[in-house]
Design a protein around this motif. Structure first.
Motif, mmCIF file in Angstrom:
data_model
loop_
_atom_site.group_PDB
_atom_site.id
_atom_site.type_symbol
_atom_site.label_atom_id
_atom_site.label_comp_id
_atom_site.label_asym_id
_atom_site.label_seq_id
_atom_site.Cartn_x
_atom_site.Cartn_y
_atom_site.Cartn_z
ATOM 1 N N LEU A 235 -16.458 14.231 11.878
ATOM 2 C CA LEU A 235 -16.608 15.689 11.879
ATOM 3 C C LEU A 235 -15.594 16.336 12.824
ATOM 4 C CD1 LEU A 235 -18.080 18.304 11.092
ATOM 5 C CD2 LEU A 235 -19.728 17.825 12.912
ATOM 6 N N THR A 236 -15.620 15.955 14.081
ATOM 7 C CA THR A 236 -14.767 16.629 15.065
ATOM 8 C C THR A 236 -13.274 16.375 14.807
ATOM 9 O OG1 THR A 236 -15.104 14.734 16.547
ATOM 10 C CG2 THR A 236 -16.512 16.653 16.870
ATOM 11 N N SER A 237 -12.936 15.249 14.144
ATOM 12 C CA SER A 237 -11.516 14.974 13.885
ATOM 13 C C SER A 237 -10.918 15.909 12.837
ATOM 14 C CB SER A 237 -11.330 13.522 13.429
ATOM 15 O OG SER A 237 -11.953 13.309 12.175
ATOM 16 N N GLN A 238 -11.754 16.675 12.141
ATOM 17 C CA GLN A 238 -11.229 17.632 11.163
ATOM 18 C C GLN A 238 -10.672 18.889 11.835
ATOM 19 O OE1 GLN A 238 -13.663 18.350 7.624
ATOM 20 N NE2 GLN A 238 -14.839 16.476 8.016
ATOM 21 N N TYR A 239 -10.971 19.041 13.127
ATOM 22 C CA TYR A 239 -10.510 20.232 13.854
ATOM 23 C C TYR A 239 -9.292 19.884 14.697
ATOM 24 C CZ TYR A 239 -14.318 23.302 12.532
ATOM 25 O OH TYR A 239 -15.166 24.106 11.819
ATOM 26 N N LEU B 203 -16.107 12.861 0.062
ATOM 27 C CA LEU B 203 -14.712 13.233 -0.185
ATOM 28 C C LEU B 203 -13.814 12.603 0.876
ATOM 29 C CD1 LEU B 203 -15.184 17.075 -0.822
ATOM 30 C CD2 LEU B 203 -14.848 15.313 -2.573
ATOM 31 N N ASN B 204 -12.595 12.274 0.477
ATOM 32 C CA ASN B 204 -11.525 11.955 1.413
ATOM 33 C C ASN B 204 -10.572 13.139 1.456
ATOM 34 O OD1 ASN B 204 -12.569 9.453 1.981
ATOM 35 N ND2 ASN B 204 -11.141 8.319 0.672
ATOM 36 N N THR C 251 0.841 -1.192 0.000
ATOM 37 C CA THR C 251 0.000 0.000 0.000
ATOM 38 C C THR C 251 0.875 1.240 0.000
ATOM 39 O OG1 THR C 251 -0.103 -0.004 2.416
ATOM 40 C CG2 THR C 251 -1.890 -1.106 1.249
ATOM 41 N N SER C 252 0.311 2.326 -0.522
ATOM 42 C CA SER C 252 1.010 3.613 -0.530
ATOM 43 C C SER C 252 1.038 4.186 0.885
ATOM 44 C CB SER C 252 0.279 4.573 -1.468
ATOM 45 O OG SER C 252 0.713 5.902 -1.261
ATOM 46 N N PRO C 253 2.090 4.931 1.230
ATOM 47 C CA PRO C 253 2.114 5.579 2.556
ATOM 48 C C PRO C 253 0.993 6.592 2.734
ATOM 49 C CG PRO C 253 3.934 6.335 1.167
ATOM 50 C CD PRO C 253 3.320 5.166 0.472
ATOM 51 N N TYR C 254 0.374 7.039 1.645
ATOM 52 C CA TYR C 254 -0.724 8.002 1.768
ATOM 53 C C TYR C 254 -2.028 7.355 2.237
ATOM 54 C CZ TYR C 254 1.859 11.867 -0.326
ATOM 55 O OH TYR C 254 2.758 12.875 -0.558
ATOM 56 N N LYS C 255 -2.098 6.031 2.221
ATOM 57 C CA LYS C 255 -3.360 5.369 2.576
ATOM 58 C C LYS C 255 -3.844 5.772 3.962
ATOM 59 C CE LYS C 255 -5.614 0.934 3.276
ATOM 60 N NZ LYS C 255 -5.521 -0.538 3.233
ATOM 61 N N ASN C 256 -2.940 5.815 4.931
ATOM 62 C CA ASN C 256 -3.339 6.104 6.308
ATOM 63 C C ASN C 256 -3.431 7.591 6.609
ATOM 64 O OD1 ASN C 256 -3.508 3.365 6.981
ATOM 65 N ND2 ASN C 256 -1.294 3.260 7.364
ATOM 66 N N ARG C 257 -3.093 8.421 5.648
ATOM 67 C CA ARG C 257 -3.170 9.871 5.889
ATOM 68 C C ARG C 257 -4.508 10.453 5.457
ATOM 69 N NH1 ARG C 257 2.854 11.608 3.745
ATOM 70 N NH2 ARG C 257 3.962 9.873 4.750
ATOM 71 N N PHE C 258 -5.116 9.820 4.453
ATOM 72 C CA PHE C 258 -6.404 10.317 3.979
ATOM 73 C C PHE C 258 -7.516 9.763 4.852
ATOM 74 C CE2 PHE C 258 -4.116 11.663 0.258
ATOM 75 C CZ PHE C 258 -4.862 12.748 -0.216
ATOM 76 N N ARG C 259 -8.463 10.637 5.182
ATOM 77 C CA ARG C 259 -9.606 10.256 6.008
ATOM 78 C C ARG C 259 -10.889 10.631 5.274
ATOM 79 N NH1 ARG C 259 -7.490 13.588 11.314
ATOM 80 N NH2 ARG C 259 -5.331 12.857 11.271
#
Length: 1018
Positions: free
Chosen positions: A863-867, A899-900, A726-734
């Motif tokens: 929602l709250t994890s975006q802050y 969206l991710n 897997t790409s290292p970006y997999k765990n960064r996108f939410r």
């Protein structure tokens, strides 16, 4: 009759929308509604509308404003407050009830103020709401309202049964469908304890569980009612197509097809089946059938084409339900092209579609046979008899079988059917499990076909047993079962079964066969006395036919169709055990980390060839495109399948068709067509495929119109082995927050009152968008004055184009910048509290999940994890066949679940990611992964990070080059003149096409191809 000059209907509708218009009264609203009804092409005149005076119990006189046909309309000046609607509904109820009793027919009521229209029907001694249509004052468009009214009033006649007309008047979103469905559901609820209805539903549930695994539950009463409505509709249409006056036929004629058999000697079209249970509901059932016939009579069925069955199915069964059940039918052009490829000598070949669905393949096989017969000078009567012995269909889905039988009739055509030389005809489409994995071990023992009548509620279940030898003559067996069922039901209840001797004589039974069948006849009589019969003759007759087709002398020369696509992970536990056992024994089980992706389609093809295909016979099946490349289909591609005891089934695979570039236009996932022959030696599936490409604008067109628009070229396919990379970006996108439904959360500005709204507040209204579903599509909009601090900008899926962020929408959220607020905290804000109280109530009624609205918004803390919001972010759309990615330009914008998102460390990393993700090279590299079983395959998002997309490295020249190309692409797209469209997918396609046609496009593709190639695997 009075006439009126042409009216500007939009002006009339605008007046109806304006509740605050000076001089507005109930009389002016009523007058405008009359004008609208007369001038809108609904086939209504002033003479059709009656003023009705009601005599109230206390002597006061009340007036119902408009009555026409079977509908009453009560008009109010304004329904802005709930009290007016409640008063009007109460006033309407007594009259509708009285009309129902007087006329013995169904009556419905409408309450309206011209802006909001509420449809009610009478059930359980009260009026129940069915459908609501609300005009949008900002648009004041008359056509949607007229369409809604046409579906309710049923006043138009001779309507051409086009896809649009059927959808508007019968479709899942139409008030007509809502009315028929609600009436039928009330009928079911009132009669559900009837033993005959129970046994029909139990057998229906058993077959659907076999077909659909965990996607179906036997207690899904709503689906049983939905299927009953669909089958009853199809059976009425079958009569109408053959010029029977359906409004003059008895309910039994319509749902049991008695006239087909008695008058026309056509058998097996409409039968005693799971769905004739309204006939067991007395007068109420007859009233519902008559009302359905009236609704269908408004269409001109005389010139209908076969695809009407698919159209009816796809209109009545909603998209979500079809997706959940894995039901997607093959477009005609593809079926026709496959028949052309495989059925090379129709007069000498027997053809079977073992998963026939609505009958698309059967239609084209029947037409090809009859065209060949006509060319050979074969008389019509002989041709009709011949085709019924040459083209067969089987399906485990009871609704599909009904549709396929009607489609088969349409393929033969009314002219041939009405010809004087046409003899008795039995439509050879049967309900049964073609795999025979659910019944094989139970139904065959000691040279008899055994069917248990147990339902779990009876301690001792009867066995219905039939000598296997009788299956050799299909027509004789069908006739025998019909006679047994009819004789069991026409004898005096609880009387001794004494009529069996005539059956022995009529069918020439041997003494051994007669002894077995006598016991079966006595069991059927007991079932009748327990009111658990009527369905068993139908069930047994259909269950036996797949077994008959497996006999060596009856095997077919051609198998063709679109088998069920069901991934292992979606099967029930018992299905998984049988599937794994059967797949392992045939060399199809790959297991390990691809086990969950193993698909029923692979086993279905092997099992169908094993059971039904004659030596040397050919086959062609529509399959998931993963069959061509994926590790879970390695066994299938081998062409060699052990059957035990040293015996092997062998096929020689031929060049498959890769439909990946076009199949997304007609399937929810990428597809291919696999061809082969049953042979003494095996040949693995070629890696060279015939790849179809081109722009498929209208998949419903016939093959002759489409073939010239497609390109077909031989290309090598690339086998994709399973990998854990897997790409290292997999765990960064939410994934973004579940801000749903838009009706409750997404807003736009509303007109302010004359004296304003006060500081820190805004007048707002719902913005439901164009993709609303279910009740959220029809419920009235919310209006209110709310505090500005609860209004947030948010990016939706439609906010993102390749390299370009569009304007965010506005949403109302109970969020204080760090957490979701409690109810007590919300209640301290007057304006927002009013809005949220209404929103919570609607969510509780229509949300369909156990979470309350606040918990749903922040499910998994999305929602709250975006802050706190990070200033540099990249987002990409999770749905669609192509990636659409861009940098976030609004620092304060939240992100929703379509969206991710991920934070990036610099603008360069953002433009680098956008260049990579928006490239055609990435789409092509991901494509082989997008072909899993049921529930997967359509959307590219979940598979992106299986590619070796590396972390951005500012020291890497190739990374900096991509970052620069991404920045140039942003400027290029910003300068484009892209017209705003309702369908944002078309806007994305415009952007992609513009980039591809520029000098920039090839540069990006070259750089991304180099990046993926140098980091390991493309």
């Amino acid at each position: 009759m009075s006439t009126h000059p042409p009216l500007d209907l939009k002006t009339v509708v605008a007046r109806l929308c304006n509740r605050a218009a000076p001089g507005r009264t109930e009389a002016t609203v009523q007058s405008d509604i009359r004008l609208l009804l007369i001038a809108s092409g609904l086939n209504i005149s002033e003479d059709d509308m009656l003023d009705v005076t009601l005599e109230a119990p206390l002597g006061d006189r009340r007036r119902i404003d408009i009555e026409m046909g079977h509908t009453v309309i009560e008009v109010k000046k304004s329904l802005a407050g709930g009290a007016s609607l409640n008063d009007a509904t109460s006033q309407l109820a007594g009259y509708v009830a009285e009309r129902c009793r007087q006329l013995g027919q169904r009556y419905v009521g409408i309450v309206t103020d011209g802006r909001d229209w509420h449809l009610f029907h009478f059930a359980a001694d009260s009026l129940s709401p069915i459908s609501t249509y609300c005009l949008d004052p900002a648009l004041a468009e008359p056509e949607p309202l007229i369409t809604w009214l046409a579906a309710v009033l049923v006043t138009q006649q001779q309507i051409a049964p086009t896809r649009e007309a059927i959808s508007n008047r019968l479709g899942a979103d139409s008030p007509g469908h809502a009315l028929e469905r609600a009436t039928l559901r009330a009928l079911y609820d009132a009669n559900r304890e009837n033993p005959e209805i129970q046994v029909k539903q139990e057998l229906w549930a058993k077959l659907l569980t076999t077909a659909l695994g965990t996607q179906f539950s036997s207690d899904e009463d709503d689906l049983f009612v939905e299927h009953t409505l669909l089958v009853a509709t199809a059976e009425c249409v079958a009569h109408a197509v053959l010029n029977y006056p359906i409004t003059q036929l008895t309910p039994s004629n319509l749902l049991r097809g008695e006239l087909f058999a008695q008058q026309s000697q056509i058998h097996g079209v409409v039968d005693h089946d799971f769905f004739d249970w309204p006939l067991n509901c007395g007068e109420s059932g007859s009233i519902w059938i008559a009302a359905l016939a009236r609704r269908l009579q408004q269409f001109d069925w005389s010139s209908v084409t076969h695809d009407v069955m698919k159209t009816i199915y796809e209109s009545v069964i909603g998209v979500d339900t079809r997706r959940r059940l894995g039901e997607y039918y093959t477009p005609d052009f593809l079926a026709e092209s496959m028949i052309e490829e495989v059925v090379t000598d129709p007069l000498k070949m027997t053809v079977l579609d073992p998963s026939c669905g609505s009958g698309t393949f059967l239609f084209h096989a029947v037409r090809k046979y009859l065209e060949a017969a006509e060319g050979a000078g074969i008389a019509n009567g002989d041709a009709v008899v011949g085709v019924a012995k040459s083209v067969y269909g089987v399906d485990v889905h009871p609704v599909a079988v009904t549709l396929a039988r009607v489609t088969y009739l349409l393929a033969i055509g009314t002219e041939r059917l009405a010809a004087p030389d046409r003899g008795p005809l039995r439509i050879p489409v049967f309900l049964g499990d073609a795999l025979q994995w659910g019944q094989r071990g139970d139904i065959f023992a000691s040279e008899t076909l055994n069917v248990s009548t147990g339902d779990g509620a009876h301690l001792f279940a009867d066995q219905l047993r039939f000598p296997q030898a009788l299956l050799n003559d299909a027509d004789r067996f069908d006739s025998l079962i019909t006679d047994l069922a009819e004789m069991a039901t026409t004898r005096e209840p609880s009387s001794r079964p004494t009529l069996f001797g005539s059956i022995t004589t009529r069918h020439g039974l041997s003494s051994n066969d007669a002894a077995i069948l006598r016991a079966t006849f006595e069991a059927m009589c007991r079932l009748h006395d327990e009111r658990r019969d009527h369905i068993w003759g139908y069930y047994v007759r259909n269950l036996a036919r797949p077994a008959w087709l497996t006999l060596p002398d009856n095997r077919c020369d051609v198998l063709i169709g679109n088998p069920p696509w069901l991934a292992y992970r979606h099967m029930t536990a018992s299905m998984k055990a049988i599937f794994r056992e059967m797949s392992t024994s045939r060399g199809l089980w790959s297991g390990k980390h691809v086990a969950t992706h193993q698909d029923l389609a692979d086993l279905f093809v092997v099992r169908a060839v094993e059971q039904y295909l004659a030596p040397g016979g050919s086959f062609g099946f529509v399959m998931p495109a993963g069959v061509l490349t994926r590790a879970q289909s390695n066994g299938l591609r081998s062409g060699n399948f052990p059957l035990g005891k040293g015996d092997n089934l062998r096929v020689q695979w031929e060049t498959p068709w890769d439909l990946s570039p076009i199949s997304h236009t007609f399937f929810p996932r990428t597809a291919c067509v696999a061809f082969g022959k049953r042979s003494e030696t095996h040949l693995s599936m070629p890696t060279q495929v015939e790849r179809w490409s081109g722009r498929l604008r209208n998949p419903s067109l016939p093959w002759d119109c489409i073939r010239s628009t497609l390109s077909r070229s031989l290309q090598e396919s690339q086998t994709v082995e399973a990998t854990q990379w897997t790409s290292p970006y997999k765990n960064r996108f939410r994934n973004g927050a579940n801000v749903y439904p838009r009706l409750l959360t997404t807003i736009r500005s509303d007109q302010e009152p004359p004296l304003g709204v006060g500081a820190g507040r805004r007048a707002v209204r719902s913005d439901r968008g164009i993709y609303a579903k279910h009740a959220w599509k029809t419920l009235p909009e919310l209006h209110g004055v709310v505090e500005r601090e609860f209004i947030f900008p948010m990016l939706l899926g439609e906010s993102v184009l390749p390299f370009l962020q569009r304007q965010p929408v506005e949403v109302l959220l109970p969020f204080n910048g760090s957490r979701i607020m409690t109810d007590e905290e919300i209640d301290t804000y007057d304006g927002f509290a009013r809005w949220w109280q209404t929103a919570r109530a609607l969510w509780a009624e229509h949300g369909g999940v156990s979470l309350d609205l606040q918990d749903s918004l922040d499910h998994y803390r999305k929602l709250t994890s975006q802050y706190p919001l990070t200033p540099l972010r990249v987002v990409y759309a999770v749905s669609g066949m192509h990636v659409a990615a861009c940098r976030v330009l609004n620092d304060d914008a939240l992100v929703e679940h379509q969206l991710n998102w991920a934070p990036v460390s610099s603008e360069n990393e953002g433009t680098y990611l956008c260049a990579v993700l928006n490239s055609v090279a990435v789409t092509s590299a991901v494509e082989p992964y997008m072909v899993s079983g049921k529930g997967g395959g359509r959307h590219i998002g979940p598979h992106l990070w299986k590619l070796p997309i590396p972390d951005y490295d500012d020291q890497d020249d190739s990374h900096r080059r991509l970052a620069s190309l991404g920045a140039r692409a942003e400027q290029f797209v910003a300068d484009l003149d892209i017209p705003v469209m309702k369908a944002h997918g078309r806007m994305r396609a415009r952007v992609r096409a513009s980039i591809a046609a520029s000098d920039l496009g090839p540069e990006i593709e070259d750089a991304v191809t180099g990046l993926l190639g140098t980091t390991g695997r493309v």
